[in-house]
Design a protein around this motif. Sequence first.
Motif, PDB file in Angstrom:
ATOM      1  N   THR A 178      41.813  29.743  33.235  1.00  0.00           N
ATOM      2  CA  THR A 178      43.000  30.536  32.663  1.00  0.00           C
ATOM      3  C   THR A 178      42.423  30.976  31.323  1.00  0.00           C
ATOM      4  OG1 THR A 178      44.177  28.470  31.838  1.00  0.00           O
ATOM      5  CG2 THR A 178      44.853  29.067  34.004  1.00  0.00           C
ATOM      6  N   GLY A 179      43.343  31.935  30.942  1.00  0.00           N
ATOM      7  CA  GLY A 179      43.209  32.290  29.415  1.00  0.00           C
ATOM      8  C   GLY A 179      44.276  33.031  28.906  1.00  0.00           C
ATOM      9  N   TYR A 180      44.625  32.744  27.841  1.00  0.00           N
ATOM     10  CA  TYR A 180      45.764  33.575  27.211  1.00  0.00           C
ATOM     11  C   TYR A 180      45.491  33.787  25.620  1.00  0.00           C
ATOM     12  CZ  TYR A 180      50.274  34.101  24.700  1.00  0.00           C
ATOM     13  OH  TYR A 180      51.184  34.614  23.931  1.00  0.00           O
ATOM     14  N   VAL A 181      45.580  34.982  25.427  1.00  0.00           N
ATOM     15  CA  VAL A 181      45.807  35.289  23.690  1.00  0.00           C
ATOM     16  C   VAL A 181      46.993  36.633  23.616  1.00  0.00           C
ATOM     17  CG1 VAL A 181      43.862  34.681  22.694  1.00  0.00           C
ATOM     18  CG2 VAL A 181      44.140  37.119  23.718  1.00  0.00           C
ATOM     19  N   CYS A 182      47.668  36.773  22.802  1.00  0.00           N
ATOM     20  CA  CYS A 182      48.502  37.725  22.675  1.00  0.00           C
ATOM     21  C   CYS A 182      48.275  39.096  23.137  1.00  0.00           C
ATOM     22  CB  CYS A 182      49.052  37.976  21.302  1.00  0.00           C
ATOM     23  SG  CYS A 182      50.318  36.660  20.817  1.00  0.00           S
ATOM     24  N   GLU A 183      46.988  39.390  22.606  1.00  0.00           N
ATOM     25  CA  GLU A 183      46.303  40.800  23.183  1.00  0.00           C
ATOM     26  C   GLU A 183      45.976  41.010  24.777  1.00  0.00           C
ATOM     27  OE1 GLU A 183      45.980  39.919  18.767  1.00  0.00           O
ATOM     28  OE2 GLU A 183      45.488  38.757  20.834  1.00  0.00           O
ATOM     29  N   SER A 184      45.752  39.929  25.238  1.00  0.00           N
ATOM     30  CA  SER A 184      45.362  39.816  26.822  1.00  0.00           C
ATOM     31  C   SER A 184      46.481  39.486  27.726  1.00  0.00           C
ATOM     32  CB  SER A 184      44.215  38.885  27.172  1.00  0.00           C
ATOM     33  OG  SER A 184      44.778  37.476  26.865  1.00  0.00           O
ATOM     34  N   GLY A 185      47.447  38.808  27.452  1.00  0.00           N
ATOM     35  CA  GLY A 185      48.498  38.329  28.395  1.00  0.00           C
ATOM     36  C   GLY A 185      47.876  37.193  28.907  1.00  0.00           C
ATOM     37  N   TYR A 186      48.474  36.887  29.913  1.00  0.00           N
ATOM     38  CA  TYR A 186      48.222  35.761  30.661  1.00  0.00           C
ATOM     39  C   TYR A 186      47.094  35.923  31.809  1.00  0.00           C
ATOM     40  CZ  TYR A 186      51.839  33.170  28.334  1.00  0.00           C
ATOM     41  OH  TYR A 186      52.610  32.670  27.308  1.00  0.00           O
ATOM     42  N   ASN A 187      45.826  35.390  31.739  1.00  0.00           N
ATOM     43  CA  ASN A 187      44.517  35.735  32.529  1.00  0.00           C
ATOM     44  C   ASN A 187      44.261  34.543  33.410  1.00  0.00           C
ATOM     45  OD1 ASN A 187      44.602  38.214  31.107  1.00  0.00           O
ATOM     46  ND2 ASN A 187      42.848  37.340  29.848  1.00  0.00           N
ATOM     47  N   LEU A 188      43.655  34.705  34.465  1.00  0.00           N
ATOM     48  CA  LEU A 188      43.119  33.644  35.369  1.00  0.00           C
ATOM     49  C   LEU A 188      41.880  34.148  36.140  1.00  0.00           C
ATOM     50  CD1 LEU A 188      45.301  31.261  37.587  1.00  0.00           C
ATOM     51  CD2 LEU A 188      43.760  32.751  38.858  1.00  0.00           C
ATOM     52  N   VAL A 189      40.939  33.152  36.403  1.00  0.00           N
ATOM     53  CA  VAL A 189      40.123  33.437  37.330  1.00  0.00           C
ATOM     54  C   VAL A 189      40.255  32.216  38.286  1.00  0.00           C
ATOM     55  CG1 VAL A 189      37.608  33.361  37.943  1.00  0.00           C
ATOM     56  CG2 VAL A 189      38.498  34.770  35.955  1.00  0.00           C
ATOM     57  N   GLY A 190      40.923  32.551  39.633  1.00  0.00           N
ATOM     58  CA  GLY A 190      40.850  31.453  40.688  1.00  0.00           C
ATOM     59  C   GLY A 190      39.916  31.410  41.683  1.00  0.00           C
ATOM     60  N   SER A 191      39.745  30.557  42.410  1.00  0.00           N
ATOM     61  CA  SER A 191      39.027  30.446  43.535  1.00  0.00           C
ATOM     62  C   SER A 191      39.406  29.581  44.671  1.00  0.00           C
ATOM     63  CB  SER A 191      37.311  30.105  43.359  1.00  0.00           C
ATOM     64  OG  SER A 191      37.293  28.788  42.821  1.00  0.00           O
ATOM     65  N   ALA A 192      39.442  29.730  46.079  1.00  0.00           N
ATOM     66  CA  ALA A 192      39.716  28.904  46.752  1.00  0.00           C
ATOM     67  C   ALA A 192      38.859  29.168  47.930  1.00  0.00           C
ATOM     68  CB  ALA A 192      41.154  29.062  47.229  1.00  0.00           C
ATOM     69  N   VAL A 193      38.785  27.796  48.947  1.00  0.00           N
ATOM     70  CA  VAL A 193      37.899  28.028  50.196  1.00  0.00           C
ATOM     71  C   VAL A 193      38.845  27.768  51.324  1.00  0.00           C
ATOM     72  CG1 VAL A 193      35.992  26.767  51.355  1.00  0.00           C
ATOM     73  CG2 VAL A 193      35.890  27.517  48.936  1.00  0.00           C
ATOM     74  N   ARG A 194      38.713  28.390  52.575  1.00  0.00           N
ATOM     75  CA  ARG A 194      39.402  28.120  53.636  1.00  0.00           C
ATOM     76  C   ARG A 194      38.443  28.320  54.788  1.00  0.00           C
ATOM     77  NH1 ARG A 194      45.276  30.144  54.254  1.00  0.00           N
ATOM     78  NH2 ARG A 194      45.583  28.814  52.291  1.00  0.00           N
ATOM     79  N   ASP A 195      38.385  27.571  55.532  1.00  0.00           N
ATOM     80  CA  ASP A 195      37.376  27.601  56.892  1.00  0.00           C
ATOM     81  C   ASP A 195      36.011  28.022  56.419  1.00  0.00           C
ATOM     82  OD1 ASP A 195      39.537  26.866  58.597  1.00  0.00           O
ATOM     83  OD2 ASP A 195      40.214  28.777  58.638  1.00  0.00           O
ATOM     84  N   GLY A 196      35.635  27.386  55.332  1.00  0.00           N
ATOM     85  CA  GLY A 196      34.117  27.899  55.158  1.00  0.00           C
ATOM     86  C   GLY A 196      34.139  29.233  54.238  1.00  0.00           C
TER      87      GLY A 196
END
Length: 261
Positions: A178-196
């Motif tokens: 995740t990431g946050y500064v006032c200039e960016s707002g609330y950021n996220l890089v997420g990842s997930a795996v399902r059935d390979g």
Amino acid sequence: MLHAHLSEQRWPPASLTKLMTTYLALQAIESGRLTPQSPVRMSARANAQPFNTMNYSEGHQIPLDTALRLLLVKSANDVAVAVAETVGGSFDAFVADMNATAARIGMTETQFANPNGLHEARHYSTARDMGVLAMAIWTDFPQYGPLFSLPSLTLEGQTMKNFNPLLDGFPGADGMKTGYVCESGYNLVGSAVRDGRRVVTVVLGATSEAERAEVAQALTAEALGARPAQPVGAQSVQPDPVNLRPYVCGGQVMPGALSGF
């Protein structure tokens, strides 16, 4: 690509920057230049970093693998600078390596100015580029995947919880930052795996942690549902990086929507 909105808009990445810092550290370990036990020394420059820090004394040393966990769970800005100086030999050399690596892996609209994501006008990326970086990490360093899925870290009697909302009960989630500064707002890089099958979700510019979590979970769930890819047409973006400070920290009403990938 299953979905995109303003994915080419330049945006302050905030602490998503630490994904590139981690990438370069893992590269140094895999090349044999460093080991997971290599000492990371806190310098005066590292100690001068504001906000989210470990507050170690100057000269304090921790192993590189501990430092990386602090980057990804605690998001410690002082530790990020110490890692940069350890891996790159100097702050400036490391930043140059960040930008060279970004160009090499195809991050076409990214410019880094520091290793921790504290706001600078010449420090920006895009949702697309952050997706490229995330996939480069999973492709080049899959053996280090557990680093990005740590729900918490206990060190010296202190327990630190990961800010990533996907790791809190979302089935198959395994990262990333995740990431946050006032200039960016609330950021996220997420990842997930399902059935390979792995999907990466990037959210930039949420106005709260709750909105970031809601959008990230919805996009990830839709992607894992194996729905057909949606056409992604040309989108109008502005040439300068977004600055959300008046809206996120200044009380003004947000006029536009999130960037996402």
